[in-house]
Design a protein around this motif. Structure first.
Motif, PDB file in Angstrom:
ATOM      1  N   UNK A   1      22.182 -17.850 -12.309  1.00  0.00           N
ATOM      2  CA  UNK A   1      22.689 -16.827 -13.222  1.00  0.00           C
ATOM      3  C   UNK A   1      22.878 -15.497 -12.498  1.00  0.00           C
ATOM      4  N   UNK A   2      24.002 -14.849 -12.787  1.00  0.00           N
ATOM      5  CA  UNK A   2      24.292 -13.508 -12.278  1.00  0.00           C
ATOM      6  C   UNK A   2      23.701 -12.501 -13.256  1.00  0.00           C
ATOM      7  N   UNK A   3      22.528 -11.991 -12.932  1.00  0.00           N
ATOM      8  CA  UNK A   3      21.813 -11.108 -13.863  1.00  0.00           C
ATOM      9  C   UNK A   3      22.596  -9.834 -14.158  1.00  0.00           C
ATOM     10  N   UNK A   4      23.269  -9.275 -13.151  1.00  0.00           N
ATOM     11  CA  UNK A   4      23.951  -7.990 -13.325  1.00  0.00           C
ATOM     12  C   UNK A   4      25.070  -8.059 -14.355  1.00  0.00           C
ATOM     13  N   UNK A   5      25.661  -9.235 -14.541  1.00  0.00           N
ATOM     14  CA  UNK A   5      26.772  -9.392 -15.499  1.00  0.00           C
ATOM     15  C   UNK A   5      26.327 -10.042 -16.800  1.00  0.00           C
ATOM     16  N   UNK A   6      25.030 -10.273 -16.965  1.00  0.00           N
ATOM     17  CA  UNK A   6      24.518 -10.986 -18.136  1.00  0.00           C
ATOM     18  C   UNK A   6      24.120 -10.029 -19.252  1.00  0.00           C
ATOM     19  N   UNK A   7      24.171 -10.536 -20.496  1.00  0.00           N
ATOM     20  CA  UNK A   7      23.810  -9.726 -21.655  1.00  0.00           C
ATOM     21  C   UNK A   7      23.084 -10.591 -22.684  1.00  0.00           C
ATOM     22  N   UNK A   8      22.332  -9.952 -23.550  1.00  0.00           N
ATOM     23  CA  UNK A   8      21.708 -10.667 -24.665  1.00  0.00           C
ATOM     24  C   UNK A   8      22.164 -10.061 -25.980  1.00  0.00           C
ATOM     25  N   UNK A   9      22.113 -10.882 -27.038  1.00  0.00           N
ATOM     26  CA  UNK A   9      22.591 -10.482 -28.356  1.00  0.00           C
ATOM     27  C   UNK A   9      21.534 -10.860 -29.383  1.00  0.00           C
ATOM     28  N   UNK A  10      20.844  -9.860 -29.929  1.00  0.00           N
ATOM     29  CA  UNK A  10      19.744 -10.124 -30.859  1.00  0.00           C
ATOM     30  C   UNK A  10      20.253 -10.045 -32.298  1.00  0.00           C
ATOM     31  N   UNK A  11      20.944 -11.124 -32.716  1.00  0.00           N
ATOM     32  CA  UNK A  11      21.591 -11.141 -34.029  1.00  0.00           C
ATOM     33  C   UNK A  11      21.225 -12.380 -34.850  1.00  0.00           C
ATOM     34  N   UNK A  12      20.249 -13.162 -34.410  1.00  0.00           N
ATOM     35  CA  UNK A  12      19.850 -14.326 -35.186  1.00  0.00           C
ATOM     36  C   UNK A  12      20.874 -15.450 -35.154  1.00  0.00           C
ATOM     37  N   UNK A  13      21.039 -16.155 -36.282  1.00  0.00           N
ATOM     38  CA  UNK A  13      21.881 -17.355 -36.324  1.00  0.00           C
ATOM     39  C   UNK A  13      23.332 -17.119 -35.906  1.00  0.00           C
ATOM     40  N   UNK A  14      23.866 -15.954 -36.179  1.00  0.00           N
ATOM     41  CA  UNK A  14      25.268 -15.675 -35.844  1.00  0.00           C
ATOM     42  C   UNK A  14      25.435 -15.121 -34.428  1.00  0.00           C
ATOM     43  N   UNK A  15      24.329 -14.971 -33.696  1.00  0.00           N
ATOM     44  CA  UNK A  15      24.390 -14.348 -32.371  1.00  0.00           C
ATOM     45  C   UNK A  15      25.265 -15.130 -31.390  1.00  0.00           C
ATOM     46  N   UNK A  16      25.351 -16.441 -31.581  1.00  0.00           N
ATOM     47  CA  UNK A  16      26.148 -17.258 -30.671  1.00  0.00           C
ATOM     48  C   UNK A  16      27.625 -16.901 -30.707  1.00  0.00           C
TER      49      UNK A  16
ATOM     50  N   UNK B   1      35.923 -26.218 -38.210  1.00  0.00           N
ATOM     51  CA  UNK B   1      35.410 -24.854 -38.363  1.00  0.00           C
ATOM     52  C   UNK B   1      33.898 -24.854 -38.205  1.00  0.00           C
ATOM     53  N   UNK B   2      33.395 -23.926 -37.401  1.00  0.00           N
ATOM     54  CA  UNK B   2      31.954 -23.698 -37.270  1.00  0.00           C
ATOM     55  C   UNK B   2      31.640 -22.319 -37.850  1.00  0.00           C
ATOM     56  N   UNK B   3      30.686 -22.248 -38.766  1.00  0.00           N
ATOM     57  CA  UNK B   3      30.270 -20.931 -39.260  1.00  0.00           C
ATOM     58  C   UNK B   3      28.751 -20.842 -39.360  1.00  0.00           C
ATOM     59  N   UNK B   4      28.260 -19.612 -39.262  1.00  0.00           N
ATOM     60  CA  UNK B   4      26.815 -19.400 -39.303  1.00  0.00           C
ATOM     61  C   UNK B   4      26.507 -18.052 -39.927  1.00  0.00           C
ATOM     62  N   UNK B   5      25.434 -18.006 -40.690  1.00  0.00           N
ATOM     63  CA  UNK B   5      25.012 -16.780 -41.371  1.00  0.00           C
ATOM     64  C   UNK B   5      23.579 -16.437 -40.971  1.00  0.00           C
ATOM     65  N   UNK B   6      23.386 -15.224 -40.488  1.00  0.00           N
ATOM     66  CA  UNK B   6      22.050 -14.777 -40.103  1.00  0.00           C
ATOM     67  C   UNK B   6      21.242 -14.384 -41.337  1.00  0.00           C
ATOM     68  N   UNK B   7      19.939 -14.202 -41.155  1.00  0.00           N
ATOM     69  CA  UNK B   7      19.099 -13.727 -42.252  1.00  0.00           C
ATOM     70  C   UNK B   7      19.518 -12.329 -42.683  1.00  0.00           C
ATOM     71  N   UNK B   8      19.981 -11.540 -41.717  1.00  0.00           N
ATOM     72  CA  UNK B   8      20.393 -10.173 -42.018  1.00  0.00           C
ATOM     73  C   UNK B   8      21.912 -10.147 -42.180  1.00  0.00           C
ATOM     74  N   UNK B   9      22.604  -9.117 -41.794  1.00  0.00           N
ATOM     75  CA  UNK B   9      24.001  -8.927 -42.191  1.00  0.00           C
ATOM     76  C   UNK B   9      25.012  -9.792 -41.459  1.00  0.00           C
TER      77      UNK B   9
END
Length: 332
Positions: free
Chosen positions: A118-133, A313-321
């Motif tokens: 993994x290239x750490x410098x170009x990597x990111x994380x997304x803390x959004x729950x089920x819809x984060x993907x 179709x793939x859909x997902x809803x997080x606990x929050x918005x």
């Protein structure tokens, strides 16, 4: 991929299609003195961590690294190139105050555990729950379209095996027990795939749709279904045939049922009346932030093997918005 159904995408796909369920009653007792069910990955399936990785961190934190490590190695072992890839990582929602997670440290430890993949410098994380993907996919797509990278590793990891988190869900009466049927089975897992600029791909991915629902389950506002409706509408942009298969993040709670009904009504012109609905959480439990990449991989394999009709179709809803959606179409 790894989740309670097995190790490897092919194994999980076969188990889902066979209707195998890994729900198991645990020794954990609810506030109503009822045991609740979980779906967990057996400890023997997880790799041992280097002692320096995740040192001093919680068992929950270390488990996320273990789940991620085995799934990323599976994905990268199928690549011809040994060049490190940027990682777009979906993680549990930062609004979930029951989970104390240092996401920056986790991303760094995941990179360290994956042996220069993994290239750490170009990597990111997304803390959004089920819809984060969906957000992770969108960021990876932008990276490719900008020419910065020809390939991106996209995926997510999550686990409900955390006592603080389970205690909060219990107090909120969200866990499935003998006395509470409007609840879900907590699961865990990780799933990753490589998105690349491949001219002869077998499946075409539509534009990702992301939107917010003000009336989520932790909000005082009434749910009007706008978030999911808008996310699906964006995902359906440019579609030439009505959707015939739908993969959803339904986990057994009733909250998303009303939302989906509204979204379906508003987008009915682009969804076949005889569409087939798939909700694999019935088999492996709620995978949280690992939901979208898991569903996308299962849908991809199913389309290639003719198990599901295209478009999908793939859909997902997080606990929050957050609400997210994307389409997948099998190329002729």
């Amino acid at each position: 991929m790894i989740n309670p159904l097995g190790v490897g995408a092919l194994a999980v796909s076969a188990a889902v299609r066979s209707g195998i369920c890994q729900y198991q009653e645990t020794g954990n007792i609810s506030k109503d003195y009822q045991p609740f069910k979980m779906a967990l990955v057996p400890d023997e399936c997880l790799p041992e961590l280097d002692r320096q990785i995740g040192r001093g961190k919680s068992p929950y934190y270390q488990r996320l690294i273990q789940l991620t490590n085995i799934a990323i190695l599976q994905a990268c072992n199928q690549l011809d190139s040994s060049q490190p890839l940027p990682l777009m990582l979906a993680l549990p929602s930062e609004q979930n105050l029951a989970v104390a997670l240092d996401a920056d440290s986790l991303l760094l430890d995941i990179v360290r555990s994956c042996q220069d993949l993994i290239d750490f410098s170009a990597s990111r994380h997304f803390r959004l729950g089920r819809a984060a993907g969906i957000a992770a996919f969108q960021a990876g797509l932008e990276l490719i379209e900008s020419g910065i990278s020809d390939a991106v590793l996209i995926g997510g990891v999550d686990s409900y095996l955390d006592l603080m988190q389970l205690a909060l869900l219990d107090r909120q009466q969200r866990l499935l027990t003998a006395t509470s049927m409007d609840g879900f089975v907590p699961g865990e897992g990780a799933a990753f795939f490589v998105l690349s600029r491949e001219p002869n791909g077998k499946v075409t991915l539509g534009p990702p749709g992301l939107s917010d629902e003000p009336g989520h389950i932790y909000s005082q506002e009434v749910c009007l279904g706008d978030g999911l409706s808008n996310a699906i509408r964006s995902a359906l942009t440019g579609i030439t045939q009505p959707v015939k298969t739908v993969f959803s993040s339904f986990n057994g709670e009733h909250a998303n049922g009303k939302e989906w009904g509204i979204a379906l009504s508003r987008n009915s012109q682009n969804i076949d009346e005889a569409f087939i609905m798939e909700h694999p959480a019935d088999c492996f439990g709620d995978l949280g932030a690992a939901t979208v990449p898991t569903l996308m991989i299962l849908a991809y394999l199913g389309l290639l093997r003719g198990h599901y009709a295209s478009p999908l179709l793939v859909w997902s809803a997080s606990d929050f918005a957050e609400r997210g959606a994307i389409t997948m179409t099998l190329n002729d």
